[in-house]
Design a protein around this motif. Structure first.
Motif, mmCIF file in Angstrom:
data_model
loop_
_atom_site.group_PDB
_atom_site.id
_atom_site.type_symbol
_atom_site.label_atom_id
_atom_site.label_comp_id
_atom_site.label_asym_id
_atom_site.label_seq_id
_atom_site.Cartn_x
_atom_site.Cartn_y
_atom_site.Cartn_z
ATOM 1 N N UNK A 249 47.629 44.000 69.096
ATOM 2 C CA UNK A 249 47.582 42.734 69.847
ATOM 3 C C UNK A 249 48.241 42.920 71.216
ATOM 4 N N UNK A 250 47.530 42.547 72.269
ATOM 5 C CA UNK A 250 48.078 42.629 73.626
ATOM 6 C C UNK A 250 48.144 41.210 74.167
ATOM 7 N N UNK A 251 49.372 40.683 74.310
ATOM 8 C CA UNK A 251 49.520 39.294 74.743
ATOM 9 C C UNK A 251 50.738 39.059 75.601
ATOM 10 N N UNK A 252 50.639 39.363 76.909
ATOM 11 C CA UNK A 252 51.772 39.069 77.796
ATOM 12 C C UNK A 252 51.894 37.572 78.073
ATOM 13 N N UNK A 253 53.102 37.121 78.381
ATOM 14 C CA UNK A 253 53.336 35.708 78.713
ATOM 15 C C UNK A 253 52.882 34.792 77.592
ATOM 16 N N UNK A 254 52.198 33.691 77.974
ATOM 17 C CA UNK A 254 51.752 32.734 76.950
ATOM 18 C C UNK A 254 50.614 33.318 76.107
ATOM 19 N N UNK A 255 50.112 34.498 76.488
ATOM 20 C CA UNK A 255 49.121 35.206 75.677
ATOM 21 C C UNK A 255 49.659 35.586 74.308
ATOM 22 N N UNK A 256 50.972 35.448 74.118
ATOM 23 C CA UNK A 256 51.594 35.715 72.813
ATOM 24 C C UNK A 256 51.141 34.691 71.767
ATOM 25 N N UNK A 257 50.715 33.486 72.211
ATOM 26 C CA UNK A 257 50.473 32.364 71.287
ATOM 27 C C UNK A 257 49.651 32.711 70.042
ATOM 28 N N UNK A 258 48.392 33.186 70.191
ATOM 29 C CA UNK A 258 47.615 33.412 68.970
ATOM 30 C C UNK A 258 48.201 34.518 68.098
ATOM 31 N N UNK A 259 48.951 35.427 68.723
ATOM 32 C CA UNK A 259 49.487 36.550 67.945
ATOM 33 C C UNK A 259 50.681 36.123 67.098
ATOM 34 N N UNK A 260 51.366 35.083 67.552
ATOM 35 C CA UNK A 260 52.408 34.500 66.688
ATOM 36 C C UNK A 260 51.736 33.951 65.425
ATOM 37 N N UNK A 261 50.558 33.338 65.608
ATOM 38 C CA UNK A 261 49.827 32.800 64.448
ATOM 39 C C UNK A 261 49.295 33.944 63.567
ATOM 40 N N UNK A 262 48.803 35.027 64.183
ATOM 41 C CA UNK A 262 48.322 36.187 63.418
ATOM 42 C C UNK A 262 49.455 36.770 62.560
ATOM 43 N N UNK A 263 50.617 36.963 63.210
ATOM 44 C CA UNK A 263 51.744 37.609 62.511
ATOM 45 C C UNK A 263 52.263 36.718 61.388
ATOM 46 N N UNK A 264 52.346 35.398 61.644
ATOM 47 C CA UNK A 264 52.785 34.469 60.587
ATOM 48 C C UNK A 264 51.831 34.544 59.393
ATOM 49 N N UNK A 265 50.529 34.588 59.674
ATOM 50 C CA UNK A 265 49.509 34.644 58.622
ATOM 51 C C UNK A 265 49.644 35.947 57.822
ATOM 52 N N UNK A 266 49.825 37.043 58.548
ATOM 53 C CA UNK A 266 49.987 38.352 57.905
ATOM 54 C C UNK A 266 51.243 38.339 57.018
ATOM 55 N N UNK A 267 52.330 37.704 57.522
ATOM 56 C CA UNK A 267 53.606 37.672 56.790
ATOM 57 C C UNK A 267 53.480 36.859 55.509
ATOM 58 N N UNK A 268 52.892 35.669 55.613
ATOM 59 C CA UNK A 268 52.835 34.772 54.454
ATOM 60 C C UNK A 268 51.910 35.341 53.368
ATOM 61 N N UNK A 269 50.900 36.114 53.798
ATOM 62 C CA UNK A 269 49.974 36.710 52.822
ATOM 63 C C UNK A 269 50.390 38.115 52.382
ATOM 64 N N UNK A 270 51.541 38.567 52.933
ATOM 65 C CA UNK A 270 52.025 39.932 52.639
ATOM 66 C C UNK A 270 50.897 40.955 52.812
#
Length: 391
Positions: A249-270
């Motif tokens: 994931x490449x997300x500088x600045x506010x481009x981080x937004x969807x990747x926070x959602x990706x990482x949360x999803x990955x974390x909750x689903x292990x």
């Protein structure tokens, strides 16, 4: 002919269906500035409640906000034209009647100018400059004038006006909702949606300018307030079906937004798939958005790799694409192994530079020609393994 009974699941429920035309009033649970003291930026982290809305989303989707115009800009318009804020005007295709001030605040687009607005406005003034500007041969100048200017500029520059408030209002378009990449996973945050919004402020043509929605969120939206919202699915930006896939994931600045959602999803689903994030901004001390969260994810092994580029912390500016090139060997191994590659953020420069760096990595590490590397990347795109959410 066989008659099929309607599936009761598809039967319309009594619950209103919230959408772009019928937004849900979401309560603001949290609104904080993610940047530290001394930063030249202001990035708001906003948490909204979706309780009772029936709205849902998946990582990669966007949230639409129906904004309101800046009250200061509205009062400047009323003052400039000597209009009565209580005057009733008719707006929209349905011919809705509203007091002028409300129409200018909640309904009409007053911060963007179009060629059409200027061409139609010319009928209400004898101003020679405007008459000249709308001539066919001056199309480029007209376009240039519209860029970065708003209704107030037009009214100040080309008067005196022989037009009623209704006539000017009739020239204007309906305000368009603003879309933001969702920064949360609904699995991790049931009944909530989070956003990462950078406040847009700049000076142009001798006036301070403010992003309609971003500055509303930064300056005028308090916890407990209600914001009209709807979910906008994004069919071109989504996680792999298999959670065993690696994601870059490449997300500088506010481009981080969807990747926070990706990482949360990955974390909750292990999820077993590895994750690699490239994040960049100006200064590590003040602009490392979600730093604690990301470092915790790294510590817990949810985020396999985290590479950061803070452009103003060194004599030579370092950006995310430089970090990609530094890690080219491992980056190509991930990609060649079937990893999905995502980019989110600035379309004008960053996304082009990242694309360029990606081709270079594939060319160098895959021992290919430039053309072969570009074909390789096109193929990734066809497979849905190279996705961009750029704006």
């Amino acid at each position: 002919m066989a008659i099929t009974l309607e599936n009761p699941k598809n039967a319309k429920s009594d619950k209103p269906q919230f959408s772009r035309t019928n937004p849900f009033l979401a309560k603001v649970l949290k609104n904080i500035n993610l940047n530290g003291t001394g930063s030249s930026k202001e990035t708001r982290h906003i948490e909204l409640s979706l309780k009772g809305s029936g709205l849902s989303y998946v990582p990669g989707d966007a949230l639409g906000i129906v904004p309101e115009n800046d009250p200061e800009l509205v009062s400047s318009l009323l003052k400039e034209m000597g209009w009565d804020e209580e005057e009733i005007v008719t707006v929209g295709k349905q011919g809705e009647s509203l007091p002028l001030m409300e129409a200018l605040t909640t309904y009409l687009e007053i911060t963007l100018l179009t060629k059409k607005v200027l061409q139609q406005a010319a009928a209400f003034t004898e101003n020679e400059e405007l008459q000249r500007l709308i001539l066919i041969e001056n199309a480029d100048q007209l376009k240039e004038y519209c860029y970065g200017r708003d209704l107030l500029d037009m009214l100040r520059d080309f008067g005196p006006w022989k037009a009623s408030a209704q006539e000017i209002v009739s020239l204007l378009r309906k305000m368009t909702p603003r879309l933001y990449s969702i920064a949360s996973s609904i699995t991790a945050n049931p009944d909530e949606v989070h956003l990462t919004i950078g406040a847009v402020r700049y000076t142009a043509h001798g006036r301070e300018r403010k992003g309609v929605c971003s500055v509303q969120c930064a300056e005028r939206v308090q916890e407990g307030d209600l914001l009209p919202v709807f979910v906008q699915p994004n069919k071109h930006f989504y996680l792999p079906e298999s959670q065993e896939k690696d994601i870059i994931m490449v997300g500088p600045g506010t481009g981080i937004a969807p990747f926070r959602s990706f990482i949360q999803e990955w974390a909750v689903n292990k999820a077993p798939g590895r994750t690699w994030l490239f994040f960049g901004d100006q200064h590590a001390a003040t602009d490392f958005l979600y730093q604690d969260e990301l470092e915790n994810y790294q510590h817990d092994g949810v985020l396999t790799k985290l590479d950061t580029a803070f452009s103003r912390d060194s004599a030579q500016k370092v950006y995310v694409q430089h970090k990609m090139l530094e890690n080219s060997k491992e980056l190509f191994q991930w990609i060649n192994n079937g990893a999905y590659f995502y980019v989110c953020g600035d379309k004008e420069r960053m996304a082009k530079d990242v694309n360029e760096a990606l081709v270079t990595v594939i060319e160098k590490e895959g021992a290919m020609t430039r053309d072969e590397a570009e074909a390789y990347l096109k193929d990734m795109q066809k497979q849905g393994r190279y996705q961009r959410d750029v704006y």
